[in-house]
Design an enzyme around this catalytic site. Structure first.
Site, PDB file in Angstrom:
ATOM      1  N   CYS A  26       0.820  -1.225   0.000  1.00  0.00           N
ATOM      2  CA  CYS A  26       0.000   0.000   0.000  1.00  0.00           C
ATOM      3  C   CYS A  26       0.845   1.263   0.000  1.00  0.00           C
ATOM      4  O   CYS A  26       0.641   2.155   0.840  1.00  0.00           O
ATOM      5  CB  CYS A  26      -0.962  -0.001   1.173  1.00  0.00           C
ATOM      6  SG  CYS A  26      -2.236  -1.252   1.039  1.00  0.00           S
ATOM      7  N   TYR A  46      -1.373   4.426   1.449  1.00  0.00           N
ATOM      8  CA  TYR A  46      -2.497   4.795   0.585  1.00  0.00           C
ATOM      9  C   TYR A  46      -2.355   6.228   0.081  1.00  0.00           C
ATOM     10  O   TYR A  46      -3.319   6.815  -0.417  1.00  0.00           O
ATOM     11  CB  TYR A  46      -3.841   4.658   1.297  1.00  0.00           C
ATOM     12  CG  TYR A  46      -4.402   3.256   1.402  1.00  0.00           C
ATOM     13  CD1 TYR A  46      -3.623   2.139   1.136  1.00  0.00           C
ATOM     14  CD2 TYR A  46      -5.718   3.051   1.769  1.00  0.00           C
ATOM     15  CE1 TYR A  46      -4.144   0.862   1.246  1.00  0.00           C
ATOM     16  CE2 TYR A  46      -6.251   1.771   1.876  1.00  0.00           C
ATOM     17  CZ  TYR A  46      -5.453   0.678   1.615  1.00  0.00           C
ATOM     18  OH  TYR A  46      -5.966  -0.583   1.723  1.00  0.00           O
ATOM     19  N   TRP A 106      -3.878   5.788   5.891  1.00  0.00           N
ATOM     20  CA  TRP A 106      -4.041   4.358   6.188  1.00  0.00           C
ATOM     21  C   TRP A 106      -2.912   3.861   7.085  1.00  0.00           C
ATOM     22  O   TRP A 106      -3.109   2.968   7.907  1.00  0.00           O
ATOM     23  CB  TRP A 106      -4.074   3.554   4.885  1.00  0.00           C
ATOM     24  CG  TRP A 106      -4.167   2.080   5.125  1.00  0.00           C
ATOM     25  CD1 TRP A 106      -5.286   1.353   5.391  1.00  0.00           C
ATOM     26  CD2 TRP A 106      -3.079   1.152   5.165  1.00  0.00           C
ATOM     27  NE1 TRP A 106      -4.973   0.024   5.580  1.00  0.00           N
ATOM     28  CE2 TRP A 106      -3.623  -0.129   5.451  1.00  0.00           C
ATOM     29  CE3 TRP A 106      -1.698   1.266   4.984  1.00  0.00           C
ATOM     30  CZ2 TRP A 106      -2.837  -1.268   5.553  1.00  0.00           C
ATOM     31  CZ3 TRP A 106      -0.915   0.125   5.084  1.00  0.00           C
ATOM     32  CH2 TRP A 106      -1.485  -1.121   5.361  1.00  0.00           C
ATOM     33  N   TYR A 121     -10.608  -5.424  -5.428  1.00  0.00           N
ATOM     34  CA  TYR A 121      -9.667  -4.756  -4.534  1.00  0.00           C
ATOM     35  C   TYR A 121      -8.273  -5.366  -4.663  1.00  0.00           C
ATOM     36  O   TYR A 121      -8.121  -6.581  -4.667  1.00  0.00           O
ATOM     37  CB  TYR A 121     -10.178  -4.888  -3.105  1.00  0.00           C
ATOM     38  CG  TYR A 121      -9.447  -4.070  -2.070  1.00  0.00           C
ATOM     39  CD1 TYR A 121      -9.333  -2.695  -2.202  1.00  0.00           C
ATOM     40  CD2 TYR A 121      -8.912  -4.668  -0.941  1.00  0.00           C
ATOM     41  CE1 TYR A 121      -8.684  -1.939  -1.231  1.00  0.00           C
ATOM     42  CE2 TYR A 121      -8.265  -3.932   0.033  1.00  0.00           C
ATOM     43  CZ  TYR A 121      -8.158  -2.562  -0.124  1.00  0.00           C
ATOM     44  OH  TYR A 121      -7.513  -1.818   0.841  1.00  0.00           O
ATOM     45  N   HIS A 122      -7.259  -4.490  -4.752  1.00  0.00           N
ATOM     46  CA  HIS A 122      -5.863  -4.892  -4.937  1.00  0.00           C
ATOM     47  C   HIS A 122      -5.580  -5.479  -6.320  1.00  0.00           C
ATOM     48  O   HIS A 122      -4.635  -6.245  -6.492  1.00  0.00           O
ATOM     49  CB  HIS A 122      -5.400  -5.873  -3.853  1.00  0.00           C
ATOM     50  CG  HIS A 122      -5.227  -5.230  -2.510  1.00  0.00           C
ATOM     51  ND1 HIS A 122      -5.097  -5.966  -1.350  1.00  0.00           N
ATOM     52  CD2 HIS A 122      -5.162  -3.931  -2.142  1.00  0.00           C
ATOM     53  CE1 HIS A 122      -4.966  -5.139  -0.325  1.00  0.00           C
ATOM     54  NE2 HIS A 122      -5.005  -3.889  -0.779  1.00  0.00           N
ATOM     55  N   HIS A 174      -3.837  -0.006  -6.143  1.00  0.00           N
ATOM     56  CA  HIS A 174      -5.050   0.583  -5.562  1.00  0.00           C
ATOM     57  C   HIS A 174      -5.706   1.604  -6.484  1.00  0.00           C
ATOM     58  O   HIS A 174      -6.069   2.701  -6.056  1.00  0.00           O
ATOM     59  CB  HIS A 174      -4.736   1.219  -4.202  1.00  0.00           C
ATOM     60  CG  HIS A 174      -4.359   0.232  -3.153  1.00  0.00           C
ATOM     61  ND1 HIS A 174      -3.098  -0.286  -3.040  1.00  0.00           N
ATOM     62  CD2 HIS A 174      -5.091  -0.345  -2.163  1.00  0.00           C
ATOM     63  CE1 HIS A 174      -3.053  -1.135  -2.031  1.00  0.00           C
ATOM     64  NE2 HIS A 174      -4.258  -1.200  -1.492  1.00  0.00           N
TER      65      HIS A 174
END
Length: 794
Positions: A390, A434, A452, A652-653, A737
């Protein structure tokens, strides 16, 4: 009479179930191989015995790689996956690493279905791909998974899967039992596995510090003899504890004398599993021999059914006019972050684990993927003391991948493909995860947001100088104007900014907040409001792609008001940048066909934008409401076109990148340990501009000669093998992301004719951000060449 009525209910209450991926029954299969050791023949890989295996010759000498094994299924099926189980005797020798999977209807003409590199472990692997007709499957091992130059190959079991519909046999007359059940800490008796409610489950005993050890069994008494074709097992969802790995299935007519009818190993995912066999019996027993993720000594099941009436699903042939997904790429990790390298290879990474994240562990699982071979070289990066999950990602003027923050919130790591080396950069002043970073026109990298990781809130801007190797706070670059109104506050509201370098050292922030802003990266930095994105709302985890940099054109699409547990939108807008620190023009364009959050956007050389993956209800670590159908936006016609669907959900991801051959690599999703939606792979998409109507490849122009470097504002001479009408530069990208601040496209109109042309590079570094770019030539049909990689210098 009662027995007759019970039998009647079994016969009448069969119900058809939606399609599922099921292994093909192997009873009549045969297997051949290029090499085998005596006692380890290829037929051992399809004998339904986990304790036997095929092994290439090693005595008295080893047959050098590559090795191949072919299975002949005797009939043609529409297959979409191949399962490979490494040997189960405790030895790692012969585990397949690098590989390719090919299919054929005649055993002579082969079609590539997948390529890649498997992880070095003994867990079953399942490679999924777009459905295609096949009688024969060939697996070729090109490397051994231990990465030690060993020259042998082995396989305990090989399965092939197709999509089927089938019937559940009525459970009305059943009684069930198990060797163990938990009824104290939770109400999870065996009966829950046949209650028709996937929200309940059977769980073996764990209360009071006494865990019932493996193996476990679950037994069905159907009340009378019935004929079945298989068993269905629905595992639990996250956290995944108790999913069955190795299993066997037995049948009996008296409950005392048992006959084994199936054995195998199930993949550690939450999707329904089917095992086929033919049996007529009253009693059926599912034996759990191992836990799929090695999480403990327990076994769980949401639903267990017996099935009959299998029917193969025959998919419609995809139209080449909508592009084609051609093959899958297996990775040794979940590619939650990716970056294109100046040498044409792709850097991929996950976290401290290949399939999970958490904590700040000081190292990262990475790999280098080579599109030329389809294989990856794994590496654990420990020397930078950085778990790069991230992070912010930017590619500097020299093509180095600068990775900042994430799980180790203050760290910076830098990868240089020229030396194939990772080095530690300086710590940031503010720990982040993030956040978004972007390379600006003077070569520095601007960084903002990221609550994050590290302390929550006040993640104002700072900037990295590659030449000085320092991070400097910019106190005037306030994060607060770009925050969304997420219900979880700053922890989510300053994530994943849509940042674009622009003129005179400015950065335009297009979203995801509905309010847009200009950031000036000079001096102490500053922020200037740039109005709202028309009538759009906050669009967290949507997309923004600069598809025409000289014209300042940015497409934005999708996103949701809140990061998670919210409904995504299909909204789309074109932003046109002009003078710095002035409100841009925002034009609403037609919506996408599908609402998407967690999707990815890719700028293509012909000026269109490819938007792929995502889900309509955003919930991390799930594939529910996933969209398999990508869409293509054409700015020239102001339209969206739905393209052929992929085979694997990307939510997601997930990540996506343009490759040098003008195809798209779309991969990842998950990275959540036992969540059941970890995707260790990618798929390759061939856009319509490369395809004839029959699916064959179009003749492509070829760039014969071009300089490898060019200065801003300079002319660039190019020769081709045939006439072309235009050129395009697309800056090499990076993605995690939903964010790729590196990619942008510059259309170039050439001077010249025949096969000799000259183009002029824009002079403004805020438009043609220096660094490495793909240079494509396009002919009158819009077909691009394979790219040459060109370095634009200040």
């Amino acid at each position: 009479m009662s027995a007759f009525l019970s039998l009647l209910s079994v016969c009448l209450l069969i119900r058809t179930v939606a399609s599922v991926s099921a292994p093909i029954l192997r009873t009549v299969w045969t297997a051949t191989a290029d090499s085998f050791n005596q006692g380890n023949e290829p037929q051992k890989a399809i004998d339904a015995n986990l304790n036997t295996f095929w092994h290439s010759q090693f005595n008295p000498t080893a047959d050098a790689l590559p090795n191949w094994i072919i299975v002949d299924m005797k009939n043609t099926y529409n297959i979409h996956a191949v399962g490979y189980l490494p040997r189960q005797d405790g030895s790692a020798n012969g585990r397949i690493g690098g590989h390719k999977i090919e299919v054929s209807t005649d055993g002579a003409n082969w079609n590539l279905a997948a390529t890649g590199t498997y992880i070095n472990d003994d867990i079953v692997k399942k490679t999924t791909f777009i459905s295609r007709a096949a009688r024969y499957v060939r697996i070729t091992a090109t490397t051994e998974a231990q990465q030690a130059g060993l020259q042998w190959t082995s396989a305990a079991e090989i399965n092939v899967y197709h999509e089927v519909t089938y019937d559940y046999i009525s459970r009305t007359a059943w009684t069930v039992s198990a060797d163990s059940q938990e009824t104290v800490s939770e109400n999870s008796p065996a009966q829950n596995a046949i209650d028709g409610n996937p929200a309940t489950l059977w769980h073996t005993r764990y209360n009071g510090g006494t865990i019932a050890p493996l193996p476990h069994w679950f037994q069905i008494d159907a009340g009378t003899q019935i004929t079945v074709e298989g068993l269905s097992y629905l595992p639990r969802g996250a956290p995944g504890n108790g999913r069955i790995g190795q299993y066997s299935i037995q049948v009996s007519n008296d409950g005392n004398t048992w006959t084994q009818v199936a054995t195998g190993m199930w993949v550690d995912t939450e999707d329904e599993k089917i095992t086929l066999f033919d049996a007529t019996a009253r009693y059926f027993r599912l034996n759990a021999l191992t836990e799929a993720g090695n999480r403990g000594q327990w076994t769980t099941a949401r639903e267990i059914n017996l099935v009959s009436g299998e029917t193969e699903v025959i998919p419609a042939a995809p139209a080449a006019s909508n592009g084609l997904w051609v093959n899958t790429v297996d990775f040794p990790l979940v590619p939650a972050a990716v970056a294109m390298l100046p040498n044409g290879k792709v850097l991929v990474w996950s976290s401290f684990e290949r399939d999970n994240f958490g904590g700040s562990n000081g190292f990262t699982q990475t790999a280098i993927y080579d599109p030329a071979t389809g294989e990856s070289t794994p590496r654990v990066v420990t020397n930078t003391n950085h778990d790069m999950f991230c992070p912010g990602i930017s590619i500097d003027f020299n093509g180095r991948i600068v990775v900042s923050g994430g799980s180790n919130a203050a760290k910076t790591s830098i990868y240089d493909s020229a030396t194939d080396a990772w080095t530690a950069g300086p710590d940031m002043n503010i720990g982040r995860g993030y956040q978004s970073t972007v390379t600006v026109g003077d070569g520095r990298i601007f960084n903002i947001g990221g609550s994050w990781s590290g302390a929550v809130g006040n993640k104002n801007g700072e900037i990295y100088s590659p030449s000085a190797n320092t991070w400097t706070l910019q106190s005037g670059a306030l994060v607060s104007p770009m925050q969304t109104q997420d219900t979880k506050g700053p922890y989510r509201s300053d994530n994943h900014g849509w940042l674009f370098a622009w003129k005179t050292g400015t950065v335009f922030q297009a979203g995801p907040s509905k309010g847009m802003n200009w950031y000036d990266t000079n001096g102490a930095g500053s922020v200037t409001a740039a109005g709202n994105r028309a009538d759009d709302g906050d669009a967290m985890c949507g997309n923004a792609v600069m598809y025409d940099a000289p014209a300042g054109k940015i497409l934005t699409a999708g996103g949701s008001a809140n990061y998670e547990d919210d409904t995504a939108r299909s909204n789309a807008y074109v932003i046109t940048l002009g003078a710095t620190k002035q409100n841009p023009q925002v034009t609403k364009v037609p919506n996408m066909a599908f609402a998407r959050g967690f999707a990815n956007g890719v700028a293509l050389p012909d000026g269109t934008v490819f938007v792929t993956g995502g889900q309509s209800f955003v919930k991390p670590f799930t594939d529910t409401t996933a969209h398999l159908t990508p869409e293509l936006f054409n700015p020239a016609t102001n339209t969206w076109t739905q393209l052929n669907p992929m085979s694997i959900p990307r939510t997601y991801h997930s990540t996506a990148l343009l490759l040098p051959d003008a195809t798209i690599l779309q991969g990842g999703g998950g990275l959540c340990g036992g969540c059941g939606v970890n995707h260790f792979d990618a798929e390759i998409f061939v856009p319509p501009y490369l395809l004839n109507a029959d699916g064959s490849r179009k003749a492509r122009p070829v760039i014969n000669t071009v300089a490898t470097t060019v200065r801003l504002g300079a002319s660039l001479g190019i020769t081709t093998n045939s006439a072309v009408t235009r050129f395009a530069l697309v800056r090499i990208g990076s993605a995690t992301h939903t964010v790729d601040t590196d990619q942008r496209r510059i259309p170039l109109t050439p001077a010249g004719s025949g096969t000799s042309y000259t183009v002029t590079i824009p002079s403004d570094p805020g438009v043609a951000v220096p660094g490495f770019w793909f240079l494509f030539a396009l002919n009158s049909a819009g077909t691009p060449s394979v790219a040459k990689i060109v370095k634009v210098t200040p």
